[in-house]
Design a protein around this motif. Structure first.
Motif, PDB file in Angstrom:
ATOM      1  N   THR A 169      -9.624   5.810   2.251  1.00 28.98           N
ATOM      2  CA  THR A 169      -9.926   4.401   1.980  1.00 28.98           C
ATOM      3  C   THR A 169      -9.066   3.894   0.833  1.00 28.98           C
ATOM      4  N   ALA A 170      -8.885   4.748  -0.199  1.00 28.99           N
ATOM      5  CA  ALA A 170      -8.053   4.361  -1.342  1.00 28.99           C
ATOM      6  C   ALA A 170      -6.613   4.133  -0.908  1.00 28.99           C
ATOM      7  N   VAL A 171      -6.108   5.004  -0.021  1.00 24.57           N
ATOM      8  CA  VAL A 171      -4.739   4.839   0.486  1.00 24.57           C
ATOM      9  C   VAL A 171      -4.632   3.528   1.264  1.00 24.57           C
ATOM     10  N   GLY A 172      -5.631   3.273   2.127  1.00 22.12           N
ATOM     11  CA  GLY A 172      -5.637   2.029   2.895  1.00 22.12           C
ATOM     12  C   GLY A 172      -5.677   0.808   1.989  1.00 22.12           C
ATOM     13  N   ALA A 173      -6.513   0.882   0.944  1.00 21.13           N
ATOM     14  CA  ALA A 173      -6.621  -0.225  -0.007  1.00 21.13           C
ATOM     15  C   ALA A 173      -5.286  -0.456  -0.705  1.00 21.13           C
ATOM     16  N   ALA A 174      -4.587   0.622  -1.037  1.00 24.22           N
ATOM     17  CA  ALA A 174      -3.306   0.509  -1.744  1.00 24.22           C
ATOM     18  C   ALA A 174      -2.218  -0.076  -0.847  1.00 24.22           C
ATOM     19  N   LEU A 175      -2.367   0.115   0.484  1.00 21.73           N
ATOM     20  CA  LEU A 175      -1.349  -0.398   1.417  1.00 21.73           C
ATOM     21  C   LEU A 175      -1.267  -1.924   1.379  1.00 21.73           C
ATOM     22  N   ILE A 176      -2.298  -2.569   0.838  1.00 21.39           N
ATOM     23  CA  ILE A 176      -2.295  -4.023   0.763  1.00 21.39           C
ATOM     24  C   ILE A 176      -1.139  -4.512  -0.120  1.00 21.39           C
ATOM     25  N   TYR A 177      -0.645  -3.645  -1.004  1.00 19.38           N
ATOM     26  CA  TYR A 177       0.491  -4.014  -1.858  1.00 19.38           C
ATOM     27  C   TYR A 177       1.794  -4.069  -1.073  1.00 19.38           C
ATOM     28  N   THR A 178       1.778  -3.516   0.171  1.00 13.76           N
ATOM     29  CA  THR A 178       3.019  -3.465   0.942  1.00 13.76           C
ATOM     30  C   THR A 178       3.076  -4.523   2.040  1.00 13.76           C
ATOM     31  N   VAL A 222      -8.071   5.100   6.415  1.00 12.32           N
ATOM     32  CA  VAL A 222      -6.889   4.343   5.961  1.00 12.32           C
ATOM     33  C   VAL A 222      -6.861   2.941   6.578  1.00 12.32           C
ATOM     34  N   PRO A 223      -6.891   2.823   7.953  1.00 12.75           N
ATOM     35  CA  PRO A 223      -6.895   1.464   8.508  1.00 12.75           C
ATOM     36  C   PRO A 223      -8.128   0.658   8.105  1.00 12.75           C
ATOM     37  N   GLU A 224      -9.263   1.342   7.913  1.00 10.70           N
ATOM     38  CA  GLU A 224     -10.470   0.615   7.539  1.00 10.70           C
ATOM     39  C   GLU A 224     -10.347   0.019   6.134  1.00 10.70           C
ATOM     40  N   GLY A 225      -9.808   0.822   5.212  1.00  6.82           N
ATOM     41  CA  GLY A 225      -9.596   0.323   3.848  1.00  6.82           C
ATOM     42  C   GLY A 225      -8.619  -0.841   3.826  1.00  6.82           C
ATOM     43  N   LEU A 226      -7.551  -0.697   4.639  1.00  4.42           N
ATOM     44  CA  LEU A 226      -6.549  -1.765   4.703  1.00  4.42           C
ATOM     45  C   LEU A 226      -7.150  -3.038   5.298  1.00  4.42           C
ATOM     46  N   ALA A 227      -7.983  -2.883   6.342  1.00  4.22           N
ATOM     47  CA  ALA A 227      -8.588  -4.061   6.985  1.00  4.22           C
ATOM     48  C   ALA A 227      -9.466  -4.831   5.998  1.00  4.22           C
ATOM     49  N   VAL A 228     -10.229  -4.098   5.182  1.00 11.70           N
ATOM     50  CA  VAL A 228     -11.087  -4.765   4.190  1.00 11.70           C
ATOM     51  C   VAL A 228     -10.230  -5.504   3.165  1.00 11.70           C
ATOM     52  N   ALA A 229      -9.224  -4.815   2.628  1.00 12.10           N
ATOM     53  CA  ALA A 229      -8.370  -5.433   1.608  1.00 12.10           C
ATOM     54  C   ALA A 229      -7.662  -6.666   2.164  1.00 12.10           C
ATOM     55  N   ALA A 230      -7.161  -6.559   3.413  1.00 10.88           N
ATOM     56  CA  ALA A 230      -6.436  -7.679   4.020  1.00 10.88           C
ATOM     57  C   ALA A 230      -7.360  -8.868   4.253  1.00 10.88           C
ATOM     58  N   ALA A 231      -8.595  -8.582   4.690  1.00 13.54           N
ATOM     59  CA  ALA A 231      -9.551  -9.671   4.936  1.00 13.54           C
ATOM     60  C   ALA A 231      -9.882 -10.393   3.632  1.00 13.54           C
ATOM     61  N   LEU A 232     -10.037  -9.635   2.541  1.00 18.52           N
ATOM     62  CA  LEU A 232     -10.343 -10.257   1.250  1.00 18.52           C
ATOM     63  C   LEU A 232      -9.176 -11.107   0.772  1.00 18.52           C
ATOM     64  N   MET A 233      -7.964 -10.568   0.947  1.00 23.08           N
ATOM     65  CA  MET A 233      -6.802 -11.309   0.473  1.00 23.08           C
ATOM     66  C   MET A 233      -6.607 -12.587   1.280  1.00 23.08           C
ATOM     67  N   ALA A 234      -6.861 -12.490   2.598  1.00 22.47           N
ATOM     68  CA  ALA A 234      -6.741 -13.679   3.454  1.00 22.47           C
ATOM     69  C   ALA A 234      -7.738 -14.753   3.027  1.00 22.47           C
ATOM     70  N   ALA A 235      -8.854 -14.335   2.419  1.00 24.71           N
ATOM     71  CA  ALA A 235      -9.866 -15.295   1.980  1.00 24.71           C
ATOM     72  C   ALA A 235      -9.578 -15.823   0.580  1.00 24.71           C
ATOM     73  N   GLY A 236      -8.450 -15.416  -0.001  1.00 24.42           N
ATOM     74  CA  GLY A 236      -8.046 -15.999  -1.262  1.00 24.42           C
ATOM     75  C   GLY A 236      -8.269 -15.130  -2.490  1.00 24.42           C
ATOM     76  N   TYR A 237      -8.784 -13.922  -2.312  1.00 21.63           N
ATOM     77  CA  TYR A 237      -8.929 -13.018  -3.456  1.00 21.63           C
ATOM     78  C   TYR A 237      -7.561 -12.483  -3.838  1.00 21.63           C
ATOM     79  N   GLY A 238      -7.405 -12.154  -5.100  1.00 25.86           N
ATOM     80  CA  GLY A 238      -6.135 -11.614  -5.574  1.00 25.86           C
ATOM     81  C   GLY A 238      -5.884 -10.236  -5.004  1.00 25.86           C
ATOM     82  N   ARG A 239      -4.627  -9.813  -5.094  1.00 20.31           N
ATOM     83  CA  ARG A 239      -4.256  -8.530  -4.512  1.00 20.31           C
ATOM     84  C   ARG A 239      -4.996  -7.374  -5.190  1.00 20.31           C
ATOM     85  N   ASN A 240      -5.029  -7.385  -6.528  1.00 20.16           N
ATOM     86  CA  ASN A 240      -5.694  -6.295  -7.256  1.00 20.16           C
ATOM     87  C   ASN A 240      -7.174  -6.247  -6.939  1.00 20.16           C
ATOM     88  N   GLN A 241      -7.785  -7.426  -6.927  1.00 18.65           N
ATOM     89  CA  GLN A 241      -9.218  -7.494  -6.656  1.00 18.65           C
ATOM     90  C   GLN A 241      -9.513  -7.017  -5.231  1.00 18.65           C
TER      91      GLN A 241
END
Ligand SMILES: [Zn+2]
Length: 262
Positions: A21-30, A160-179
């Protein structure tokens, strides 16, 4: 490895799996955004891994332990099936009686806001990490290294994909990348909690291990059938979703075979 206490082994294994999940979350930076088609493909691949893991690393070993410890195939298969149905039933009950949202489907009704829907998606992913962690905990605590390792690797990978999906959904909703990355990372921390609980249950009630493995398998099957498959087929991406699910199953078969001592 063998001198570690089974509860510690199970908890550490589920903690290792949550690193996915951590790896997936970090992929949001890419990436900039996740297209719905890509998201459906990724989550379906995760479902395929979970599906193969349910049989290969939970139900099948459950039957084997059952025959070993009860010395009777009919009892073994009855206990595993009873555990599986109980696992599915408990998840159905939770699903039925708690406010809850499917992975990324919309809630009907004019009062629903986009933001509330997003948070329900995040909560759904978080909650499903609990039976997953439990499965890894039970599998790793069962004492069979190949089963525990295949399960840890498989569940870790589908996180990995699950963590990335969560991070991407949050970012699409306007949350910052780090958050976004931080919250996605936190959803994975439910997994070692489930792992501690699962491995403790397996340790304190080792005679019930076949039933507990069945329970974990049933809980996983419930999530796959009730959540992931319907949600990934909802937007017309069923071809890519089905192909991706099969790739997930294939990947888990490779893990299982390569980790098995020849
Ligand atoms: Zn999952």
């Amino acid at each position: 490895m063998s001198e570690l206490h089974p509860i510690l082994t199970g908890t550490l294994a589920s903690l290792a799996a949550s690193l996915g999940t951590a790896v997936g979350a970090a992929l949001i930076y890419t990436i900039r955004e996740l297209k719905p088609r890509t998201e459906d493909a990724l989550l379906s691949g995760a479902a395929g891994i979970m599906l193969a893991a349910s049989f290969y690393s939970l139900l099948q070993p459950g039957l084997e332990y059952g025959v070993q410890s009860y010395g009777d195939q009919a009892i073994a298969v009855t206990v595993v099936i009873a555990g599986m149905l109980l696992g599915g039933g408990v998840l159905w009950t939770i699903h039925r009686y708690t406010p809850h949202e499917h992975f990324h489907g919309g809630r009907e009704g004019p009062d629903s806001t986009k933001l509330a829907r997003l948070w329900l998606f995040v909560i759904a992913i978080t909650l499903h990490n609990f039976p997953e962690g439990m499965a890894v905990g039970v599998g790793a605590a069962s004492g069979d290294f190949a089963t525990g390792a295949a399960l840890t690797a498989g569940i870790g990978l589908q996180n990995v994909p699950e963590g990335l999906a969560v991070a991407a959904a949050l970012m699409a909703a306007g949350y910052g990348r780090n958050q976004s990355a931080g919250i996605a990372f936190l959803t994975g921390l439910v997994e070692p909690v489930g792992g501690l609980l699962g491995s403790s249950a397996a340790w304190f009630a080792s005679a019930l291990l076949p039933g507990i493995l069945g329970f974990a398998g049933g809980a996983m099957l419930y999530i796959i059938s009730d959540e992931i498959i319907p949600e990934t087929h909802r937007k017309g991406h069923e071809d890519v979703a089905t192909g991706s699910l099969m790739m997930g199953v294939a990947l888990m078969l490779v893990f299982g075979t390569l980790l098995e001592p020849a």
